[in-house]
Design a protein around this motif. Structure first.
Motif, PDB file in Angstrom:
ATOM      1  N   PRO A 175       0.824  -1.218   0.000  1.00 24.65           N
ATOM      2  CA  PRO A 175       0.000   0.000   0.000  1.00 24.65           C
ATOM      3  C   PRO A 175       0.856   1.266   0.000  1.00 24.65           C
ATOM      4  O   PRO A 175       1.994   1.269   0.490  1.00 24.65           O
ATOM      5  N   TYR A 176       0.273   2.324  -0.553  1.00 21.81           N
ATOM      6  CA  TYR A 176       0.934   3.630  -0.560  1.00 21.81           C
ATOM      7  C   TYR A 176       0.219   4.526   0.446  1.00 21.81           C
ATOM      8  O   TYR A 176      -0.987   4.754   0.348  1.00 21.81           O
ATOM      9  N   VAL A 179      -0.463  10.026   3.413  1.00 24.29           N
ATOM     10  CA  VAL A 179      -0.214  10.976   4.502  1.00 24.29           C
ATOM     11  C   VAL A 179       1.289  11.214   4.671  1.00 24.29           C
ATOM     12  O   VAL A 179       1.745  12.349   4.883  1.00 24.29           O
ATOM     13  N   THR A 180       2.068  10.138   4.573  1.00 17.39           N
ATOM     14  CA  THR A 180       3.516  10.256   4.747  1.00 17.39           C
ATOM     15  C   THR A 180       4.275  10.141   3.434  1.00 17.39           C
ATOM     16  O   THR A 180       5.509  10.152   3.416  1.00 17.39           O
ATOM     17  N   ASN A 181       3.516   9.979   2.323  1.00 15.63           N
ATOM     18  CA  ASN A 181       4.125   9.913   0.991  1.00 15.63           C
ATOM     19  C   ASN A 181       5.152   8.790   0.877  1.00 15.63           C
ATOM     20  O   ASN A 181       6.270   8.981   0.426  1.00 15.63           O
ATOM     21  N   GLU A 182       4.730   7.569   1.290  1.00  8.39           N
ATOM     22  CA  GLU A 182       5.659   6.441   1.230  1.00  8.39           C
ATOM     23  C   GLU A 182       4.908   5.121   1.073  1.00  8.39           C
ATOM     24  O   GLU A 182       3.747   5.001   1.452  1.00  8.39           O
ATOM     25  N   PHE A 183       5.622   4.145   0.474  1.00  3.07           N
ATOM     26  CA  PHE A 183       5.100   2.790   0.383  1.00  3.07           C
ATOM     27  C   PHE A 183       5.394   2.052   1.685  1.00  3.07           C
ATOM     28  O   PHE A 183       6.443   2.255   2.304  1.00  3.07           O
ATOM     29  N   GLU A 210      -0.344   0.343  -6.504  1.00  2.56           N
ATOM     30  CA  GLU A 210      -1.098   1.322  -7.293  1.00  2.56           C
ATOM     31  C   GLU A 210      -0.163   2.097  -8.213  1.00  2.56           C
ATOM     32  O   GLU A 210      -0.487   2.380  -9.367  1.00  2.56           O
ATOM     33  N   LEU A 211       1.042   2.428  -7.709  1.00  7.02           N
ATOM     34  CA  LEU A 211       2.039   3.202  -8.448  1.00  7.02           C
ATOM     35  C   LEU A 211       3.360   2.440  -8.447  1.00  7.02           C
ATOM     36  O   LEU A 211       3.566   1.542  -7.622  1.00  7.02           O
ATOM     37  N   PRO A 212       4.283   2.766  -9.353  1.00  7.96           N
ATOM     38  CA  PRO A 212       5.594   2.091  -9.350  1.00  7.96           C
ATOM     39  C   PRO A 212       6.325   2.297  -8.022  1.00  7.96           C
ATOM     40  O   PRO A 212       6.301   3.384  -7.430  1.00  7.96           O
TER      41      PRO A 212
END
Length: 527
Positions: A175-176, A179-183, A210-212
């Motif tokens: 999951p991404y 809130v903290t901009n991290e995987f 969801e994103l690379p």
């Protein structure tokens, strides 16, 4: 020796294990390997036949009349190979077999246990799947109680057949956290650790996201998962699932599998999948709206023809509309599909849509129940048989134009008792149906209990020589009516069978191709 690739899932379900398994199978097939698949479903149902489409998606019917999970549809479409009942195993099948053997005394007085009796049954079924390379997908996620016995069985098989003949692929979701901009890789790490506690060490980890995902996160997954970095792959969401085999090939996953299992492959890959989708507005007027997968094979049949994904609309919403309102709503669409289903809910809305489409000459395709409702609508509104219906919905109807098949009347059990699987479907020349297939005889898959009551209502139908527009034309008849149409309309065809189950990549069912040809013609005229 047979080779096995076992695909397990972690973190959450529904992340595409089936699509990945089907994609790997297709790539390996293109590389010259004889591939087969096995989907293991840990639920206690014997098959998917009695499962609610609102919860589990469509029931996929195989050539040999088996009612399966929709993942077998992915395998068929991607692999280009007809699936059979041997390509699916459920916990219900396994446990029923064990109990039946115990009742017959096959275990010679032994205490019947999960190990070795249940695991031996699972291993025996796996070994019977034909092919040189068997893709095994275990449904659910690691940690599910119902899946533990299957994981134990494949662990035992790994020991017995030799580790050199097995490759375990673990598919997880990262999951991404916005809130903290991290995987967050911790769920994946824990999922792999849980699998290792069971005794299975994956050799490859496929990370869905969801994103690379950035390189340092993938390195962390490799470290804590106990696999080499080059055996960790990130597959972010793709707009087109038919692009996944190409992505698998471009990553070289097939080469890693071949190297690990010591399989000789030819480096080639041809994949004739739809890369773009022409803008078309097709509506599936359905009643199962709990999941996007309820009409999966129909939707995929449309997109395999290079058309936009159809919209599923609720048939019940038309029941409170006037004829004028329904026609105004349907003018938004270039074509209508009335799919199969069971039960009375939403039926009158579908009949109202059929009437409007017929009068407005909107291309319409009725499938299974959809064909039966086309007959009911025509009987009511053209032949003036007031309250004509199916005995499924109104047992006391004065005009039962649709009735229970004779051989079904003595059947009490629901599971696996319908008319199922591929059946001879003769086609009349000079019909819309013949224009689609250009063949006098095809084999199409069925799943129904009711049929057109031709014996009591022959006057609903014209002879091949007649052009009477107050009657329907039968374009296919076997032991019962297989298809009806109004040839004077742009496209008004109802079919008792399910053509969507035979659509494959590069080979969509011809009836969908002709339907979409007429849909596009209508769209061009309107523009």
């Amino acid at each position: 020796m047979k080779k096995y690739v076992v695909v397990t899932g972690g973190v959450i379900s529904g992340i595409g294990k089936g699509i990945l398994s089907a994609s790997i199978a297709r790539v390996m097939k293109e590389c010259g390997v004889e591939v087969n698949t096995l989907k293991i479903d840990p639920y206690l149902n014997l098959d998917a036949g009695t499962m609610n489409p609102n919860q589990h998606g469509e029931v996929f019917v195989t050539e040999d009349g088996y009612e399966a999970d929709l993942d077998l549809g992915h395998y068929e479409r991607f692999l280009g190979k007809n699936m059979r009942r041997e390509n699916n195993m459920t916990a219900g099948q396994v446990f029923k077999s064990i109990i039946d053997k115990e009742r017959k005394g096959d275990f010679l007085g032994a205490t019947v246990q999960m190990v070795p009796h249940v695991t031996d049954e699972i291993k025996s079924r796996i070994r019977k799947v034909p092919g040189d390379l068997i893709m095994i997908e275990i449904g659910g996620t690691v940690g599910d109680i119902e899946g533990e016995i299957f994981l134990e069985a494949v662990r035992e098989l790994w020991v017995e057949e030799g580790p050199e003949n097995f490759l375990f692929i673990h598919v997880t979701y990262v999951p991404y956290l916005r809130v903290t901009n991290e995987f967050k890789t911790k769920p994946t790490q824990q999922s792999v650790q849980l699998l290792r506690r069971i005794g299975i060490q994956p050799q490859m980890i496929v990370v869905r996201s969801e994103l690379p995902i950035e390189e340092n996160e993938l390195g962390k997954i490799a470290l804590f998962g106990g696999v080499e970095r080059q055996m960790v792959y990130n597959l972010p969401d793709s707009e087109n699932v038919y692009d996944v085999p190409r992505i698998v090939y471009s990553h070289g996953i097939h080469r890693k599998i071949a190297s690990w299992l010591n399989i000789e492959i030819e480096e080639r890959f041809e994949w004739n999948y739809p890369k773009s989708f022409a803008p078309t507005r097709v509506a599936i007027v359905g009643k199962y709206l709990g999941t996007d997968d309820a009409y999966k094979s129909i939707s995929e049949s449309i997109t395999l023809c290079g058309a936009s994904k159809p919209e599923v609309i609720d048939s019940q919403c038309f029941e409170d509309m006037t004829d004028a309102q329904i026609k105004a709503e349907l003018r938004k669409y270039d074509g209508i599909i009335i799919p199969g289903g069971f039960g009375k809910r939403g039926i009158e809305g579908k009949i109202a849509v059929i009437k409007a489409a017929r009068e407005e000459d909107i291309p319409i395709l009725g499938i299974c129940l959809g064909m039966q409702l086309m007959v009911i609508e025509f009987a009511r509104n053209v032949c003036k048989l007031e309250n004509a219906n199916s005995t499924e919905f109104d047992p006391s109807t004065p005009y039962p134009v649709i009735d229970l098949m004779e051989e079904q009347k003595a059947i009490l059990k629901l599971g696996g008792t319908m008319r199922l699987g591929a059946q001879e479907t003769p086609i009349e020349e000079g019909t819309t149906l013949y224009e689609a297939y250009n063949e006098r005889l095809v084999y199409e898959r069925h799943r129904h209990r009711y049929e057109v009551n031709l014996e009591r209502f022959p006057d609903l139908f014209r002879t091949p020589e007649e052009t009477d527009e107050s009657k329907l034309r039968i374009s296919s008849r076997a032991t019962f009516v297989e298809a009806i149409e109004l040839p004077e309309k742009r496209f008004f065809v109802g079919i008792q069978y399910h053509p969507e189950f035979r659509s494959k990549v590069g080979r969509p069912n011809p009836i969908f191709e002709l339907f979409l040809t007429r849909v596009r013609e209508k769209r061009r005229i309107q523009q």
